[in-house]
Scaffold this motif. Structure first.
Motif, PDB file in Angstrom:
ATOM      1  N   ILE A   1       0.831  -1.205   0.000  1.00  0.00           N
ATOM      2  CA  ILE A   1       0.000   0.000   0.000  1.00  0.00           C
ATOM      3  C   ILE A   1       0.866   1.257   0.000  1.00  0.00           C
ATOM      4  CG2 ILE A   1      -0.424   0.219   2.483  1.00  0.00           C
ATOM      5  CD1 ILE A   1      -3.027   0.709  -0.288  1.00  0.00           C
ATOM      6  N   VAL A   2       2.013   1.215   0.669  1.00  0.00           N
ATOM      7  CA  VAL A   2       2.931   2.365   0.618  1.00  0.00           C
ATOM      8  C   VAL A   2       3.478   2.520  -0.800  1.00  0.00           C
ATOM      9  CG1 VAL A   2       5.151   3.287   1.431  1.00  0.00           C
ATOM     10  CG2 VAL A   2       3.515   2.327   3.069  1.00  0.00           C
ATOM     11  N   LEU A   3       3.849   1.393  -1.424  1.00  0.00           N
ATOM     12  CA  LEU A   3       4.301   1.463  -2.823  1.00  0.00           C
ATOM     13  C   LEU A   3       3.210   2.058  -3.704  1.00  0.00           C
ATOM     14  CD1 LEU A   3       6.155  -1.886  -3.637  1.00  0.00           C
ATOM     15  CD2 LEU A   3       7.138   0.392  -3.407  1.00  0.00           C
ATOM     16  N   LYS A   4       1.982   1.638  -3.498  1.00  0.00           N
ATOM     17  CA  LYS A   4       0.863   2.115  -4.317  1.00  0.00           C
ATOM     18  C   LYS A   4       0.654   3.608  -4.131  1.00  0.00           C
ATOM     19  CE  LYS A   4      -2.432   1.447  -7.206  1.00  0.00           C
ATOM     20  NZ  LYS A   4      -2.034   1.518  -8.606  1.00  0.00           N
ATOM     21  N   VAL A   5       0.747   4.078  -2.892  1.00  0.00           N
ATOM     22  CA  VAL A   5       0.616   5.514  -2.622  1.00  0.00           C
ATOM     23  C   VAL A   5       1.702   6.277  -3.379  1.00  0.00           C
ATOM     24  CG1 VAL A   5       0.958   7.271  -0.820  1.00  0.00           C
ATOM     25  CG2 VAL A   5      -0.599   5.367  -0.427  1.00  0.00           C
TER      26      VAL A   5
ATOM     27  N   GLY B   1      15.174  -2.019  -1.818  1.00  0.00           N
ATOM     28  CA  GLY B   1      15.462  -1.287  -3.039  1.00  0.00           C
ATOM     29  C   GLY B   1      14.222  -0.874  -3.819  1.00  0.00           C
ATOM     30  N   LEU B   2      13.081  -0.836  -3.145  1.00  0.00           N
ATOM     31  CA  LEU B   2      11.828  -0.502  -3.823  1.00  0.00           C
ATOM     32  C   LEU B   2      11.501   0.987  -3.766  1.00  0.00           C
ATOM     33  CD1 LEU B   2       9.793  -3.591  -2.603  1.00  0.00           C
ATOM     34  CD2 LEU B   2      10.870  -3.250  -4.840  1.00  0.00           C
ATOM     35  N   ILE B   3      12.055   1.655  -2.775  1.00  0.00           N
ATOM     36  CA  ILE B   3      11.936   3.112  -2.682  1.00  0.00           C
ATOM     37  C   ILE B   3      13.267   3.651  -2.174  1.00  0.00           C
ATOM     38  CG2 ILE B   3       9.450   3.065  -2.242  1.00  0.00           C
ATOM     39  CD1 ILE B   3      10.004   3.696   0.679  1.00  0.00           C
ATOM     40  N   TYR B   4      13.430   4.960  -2.251  1.00  0.00           N
ATOM     41  CA  TYR B   4      14.611   5.589  -1.682  1.00  0.00           C
ATOM     42  C   TYR B   4      14.220   6.901  -1.033  1.00  0.00           C
ATOM     43  CZ  TYR B   4      14.649   7.854  -6.284  1.00  0.00           C
ATOM     44  OH  TYR B   4      14.299   8.525  -7.423  1.00  0.00           O
ATOM     45  N   ARG B   5      15.096   7.374  -0.162  1.00  0.00           N
ATOM     46  CA  ARG B   5      14.818   8.556   0.650  1.00  0.00           C
ATOM     47  C   ARG B   5      15.850   9.627   0.327  1.00  0.00           C
ATOM     48  NH1 ARG B   5      15.116   6.465   6.157  1.00  0.00           N
ATOM     49  NH2 ARG B   5      12.904   6.066   6.045  1.00  0.00           N
TER      50      ARG B   5
ATOM     51  N   VAL C   1      10.359  10.554   0.169  1.00  0.00           N
ATOM     52  CA  VAL C   1      10.547   9.194  -0.332  1.00  0.00           C
ATOM     53  C   VAL C   1      10.014   9.119  -1.752  1.00  0.00           C
ATOM     54  CG1 VAL C   1      10.667   7.963   1.861  1.00  0.00           C
ATOM     55  CG2 VAL C   1       8.441   8.477   0.893  1.00  0.00           C
ATOM     56  N   ARG C   2      10.730   8.355  -2.553  1.00  0.00           N
ATOM     57  CA  ARG C   2      10.378   8.173  -3.959  1.00  0.00           C
ATOM     58  C   ARG C   2      10.414   6.696  -4.278  1.00  0.00           C
ATOM     59  NH1 ARG C   2      11.605  12.906  -7.771  1.00  0.00           N
ATOM     60  NH2 ARG C   2      10.448  11.386  -8.933  1.00  0.00           N
ATOM     61  N   ILE C   3       9.572   6.305  -5.193  1.00  0.00           N
ATOM     62  CA  ILE C   3       9.529   4.913  -5.615  1.00  0.00           C
ATOM     63  C   ILE C   3      10.601   4.684  -6.674  1.00  0.00           C
ATOM     64  CG2 ILE C   3       7.761   5.319  -7.380  1.00  0.00           C
ATOM     65  CD1 ILE C   3       6.504   2.607  -6.515  1.00  0.00           C
ATOM     66  N   SER C   4      11.266   3.540  -6.591  1.00  0.00           N
ATOM     67  CA  SER C   4      12.278   3.194  -7.591  1.00  0.00           C
ATOM     68  C   SER C   4      11.585   2.559  -8.801  1.00  0.00           C
ATOM     69  CB  SER C   4      13.294   2.205  -6.998  1.00  0.00           C
ATOM     70  OG  SER C   4      12.679   0.950  -6.764  1.00  0.00           O
ATOM     71  N   ASP C   5      12.327   2.406  -9.869  1.00  0.00           N
ATOM     72  CA  ASP C   5      11.758   1.756 -11.056  1.00  0.00           C
ATOM     73  C   ASP C   5      11.308   0.338 -10.721  1.00  0.00           C
ATOM     74  OD1 ASP C   5      12.170   4.019 -12.591  1.00  0.00           O
ATOM     75  OD2 ASP C   5      14.073   3.314 -13.432  1.00  0.00           O
TER      76      ASP C   5
END
Length: 143
Positions: free
Chosen positions: A37-41, A75-79, A91-95
């Protein structure tokens, strides 16, 4: 009143059952429903602060922070530190995170379809209307 006649019990049971079904389907991706859900947001609106993520999830910062930390390790998001406020991070989502969110979204749609099997489109729309109304009635910010 019997427990199975309690609206709160029934809606909580439904939510837990949906979560169990989805978690079973997405465990092959090595991710939990909370992480998804965090990835989806972030897929929908990237470059948020931890506080903004928590607010979108109607949760607290500490819980959001723990999930964010796990997603960073995967490695799914970075700060990144905010440019105008050094105390805050964005925070940003990675490819890879975006790709995974899209794959898991397919599983979530299947879970929703399974839960709503046998409902007509107008019944689904009405159910959503009722759920939104219930949530608005219970929103402590509206009281």
């Amino acid at each position: 009143m019997r427990i199975n006649e309690s609206f709160g019990y029934l809606i909580n049971l439904t939510a837990r059952n949906m979560k169990k079904v989805l978690e079973e389907e997405i465990k092959k991706y090595g991710i939990t429903t909370s992480q998804w859900i965090v990835l989806k947001v972030l897929e929908e609106e990237d470059n948020l602060t931890q506080a903004e993520v928590a607010k979108k999830l109607s949760g607290d910062r500490a819980t959001a922070g723990a999930v964010i930390d796990r997603l960073i390790k995967k490695g799914l998001i970075y700060r990144n530190q905010c440019e105008n406020d050094r105390r805050a991070n964005r925070v940003r989502i990675s490819d890879h995170g975006r790709e995974l969110a899209e794959r898991i979204c397919i599983e979530a749609v299947k879970c929703n379809e399974k839960a709503l099997r046998g409902f007509r489109n107008e019944e689904v729309k009405q159910l959503f209307t009722y759920l939104y109304r219930i949530n608005n009635n219970l929103d402590i910010n509206n009281m």
